[in-house]
Design an enzyme around this catalytic site. Structure first.
Site, PDB file in Angstrom:
ATOM      1  CG  ASP A   1      -0.385  -0.084   2.513  1.00 12.14           C
ATOM      2  OD1 ASP A   1       0.857  -0.098   2.617  1.00 12.14           O
ATOM      3  OD2 ASP A   1      -1.144  -0.128   3.505  1.00 12.14           O
ATOM      4  CB  SER A   2       4.567   1.781  -0.094  1.00  9.79           C
ATOM      5  OG  SER A   2       4.862   0.641  -0.886  1.00  9.79           O
TER       6      SER A   2
ATOM      7  CG  ASP B   1       0.182  -4.117   2.004  1.00  4.75           C
ATOM      8  OD1 ASP B   1      -0.202  -4.757   2.990  1.00  4.75           O
ATOM      9  OD2 ASP B   1       0.994  -3.171   2.060  1.00  4.75           O
TER      10      ASP B   1
ATOM     11  CE  LYS C   1       2.815  -5.830   3.789  1.00  6.33           C
ATOM     12  NZ  LYS C   1       2.265  -4.877   4.788  1.00  6.33           N
TER      13      LYS C   1
ATOM     14  CD  GLU D   1       0.251  -1.713   8.131  1.00 10.02           C
ATOM     15  OE1 GLU D   1      -0.191  -0.984   9.051  1.00 10.02           O
ATOM     16  OE2 GLU D   1       0.831  -1.256   7.125  1.00 10.02           O
TER      17      GLU D   1
ATOM     18  CD  GLU E   1       7.878  -0.750   7.698  1.00 11.04           C
ATOM     19  OE1 GLU E   1       6.890  -1.425   7.356  1.00 11.04           O
ATOM     20  OE2 GLU E   1       8.150   0.370   7.216  1.00 11.04           O
TER      21      GLU E   1
HETATM   22  O1  KIV Z   1       3.444  -1.088   1.574  1.00 13.39           O
HETATM   23  C1  KIV Z   1       4.579  -1.565   1.567  1.00 13.39           C
HETATM   24  O2  KIV Z   1       5.382  -1.356   0.643  1.00 13.39           O
HETATM   25  C2  KIV Z   1       4.957  -2.398   2.702  1.00 13.39           C
HETATM   26  C3  KIV Z   1       6.399  -2.760   2.847  1.00 13.39           C
HETATM   27  C4  KIV Z   1       7.127  -1.602   3.387  1.00 13.39           C
HETATM   28  C5  KIV Z   1       6.584  -3.969   3.676  1.00 13.39           C
HETATM   29  O3  KIV Z   1       4.145  -2.720   3.507  1.00 13.39           O
END
Ligand code: KIV
Length: 279
Positions: free
Chosen positions: A45-46, A84, A113, A115, A182
């Site tokens: 989600d970056s 994500d 993934k 959190e 992280e």
């Molecule tokens: O969103 C992302 O790129 C991430 C990584 C930093 C693990 O969650």
């Protein structure tokens, strides 16, 4: 060849080897990663910051994440693509199942993934029971950024370190396939890894994790923003791209582009007809 799966991460962990994970969001970034032999691609989600120009990960939703995950799946053939789950997309088990299905069924991801540690474990367990491979994410969790002024390392005090181990164990017992750790002290990440049966994937968490994940523009120097120190940039593609584009713009402005090589010629009949065109 079939796509990699989370089982390949577990195999690496059992063998004591390491693996690389990078983020990607479109055809070029996915092709770069796969051509470099990276077996695991996270559509993180970056995406919000690195591709869409937002300031925080909390600004992307399911539709953007699914759109980009599908692009990465279409652009690769062997990598495991991990979707994500964005902010508020897994607030309860039914919502999480519906959104995980969008990643797996609609976009073609092979895992998701999300959190959170102890608090996210029941959601992880529900997804895993439904057949969704889930990767956890503990330590600094960017979706909690609304509560913090800037990314801060986690687990620096003994109680916080113990809580992170508890988070990791809760995710493992819930059936998570691996856990991203992280921004925590390297000694803590190594201690957590050594106490788990499942792989850990570090980012700013030292070399004691099973795998390492980095955000692709941080590695390749693709954007103007300063990359976090832990990225250990390996290229400066932004400067190369700007130099190349500047030179192209200058050649356009000075009439040097295009040359004959970049065009097509008219044949004799067309040239004659062109001469007959009204003035
Ligand atoms: O969103 C992302 O790129 C991430 C990584 C930093 C693990 O969650």
């Amino acid at each position: 060849m079939a796509r990699h799966t989370v089982a390949d991460m577990r195999t690496a962990h059992a063998a004591g080897s390491h693996f690389a994970v990078v983020t990607a969001w479109d055809r070029p970034t996915a092709e770069f990663a796969e051509a470099a032999g990276v077996q695991f691609i996270l559509v993180g989600d970056s995406l919000a910051q690195v591709a869409l120009g937002h300031e925080s990960t909390v600004r992307v939703g399911m539709s953007e994440m699914v759109h980009h995950t599908a692009a990465v799946v279409r652009s690769t053939s062997e990598a495991l693509v991990i979707g994500d789950m964005p902010f508020l997309s897994y607030v309860d088990a039914p919502t999480a199942a519906e959104n995980a299905a969008r990643f797996i069924r609609d976009a073609g991801a092979g895992a998701v993934k999300l959190e959170g540690g102890v608090s996210a474990a029941p959601i992880v367990a529900a997804l895993v029971r439904s057949g969704v491979p889930v990767i956890g994410h503990i330590g600094f969790t960017p979706q909690s950024s609304l509560n913090e002024s800037k990314p801060r390392a986690k687990g620096r005090l003994p109680e916080a370190a113990a809580a992170l181990l508890e988070d990791a164990i809760a995710l493992q017992e819930a059936g998570a396939s691996a856990i991203v750790i992280e921004l925590v002290p390297r000694e803590l990440a190594a201690a957590i890894t050594s106490r788990l049966r499942i792989p850990t994937i570090g980012i700013g968490a030292g070399g004691g994790c099973t795998g390492q994940v980095q955000v692709l523009p941080d590695l390749l120097g693709l954007l103007g923003a300063t990359a976090p120190r832990h990225a250990g940039r390996v290229a400066n593609l932004r400067d190369e791209a700007i130099t190349a584009l500047t030179s192209w713009r200058e050649s356009v402005e000075s009439g040097l582009f295009p040359t004959e090589a970049q065009g097509i010629s008219a044949d004799a009949t067309l040239i004659a007809a062109l001469n007959d065109l009204p003035r």
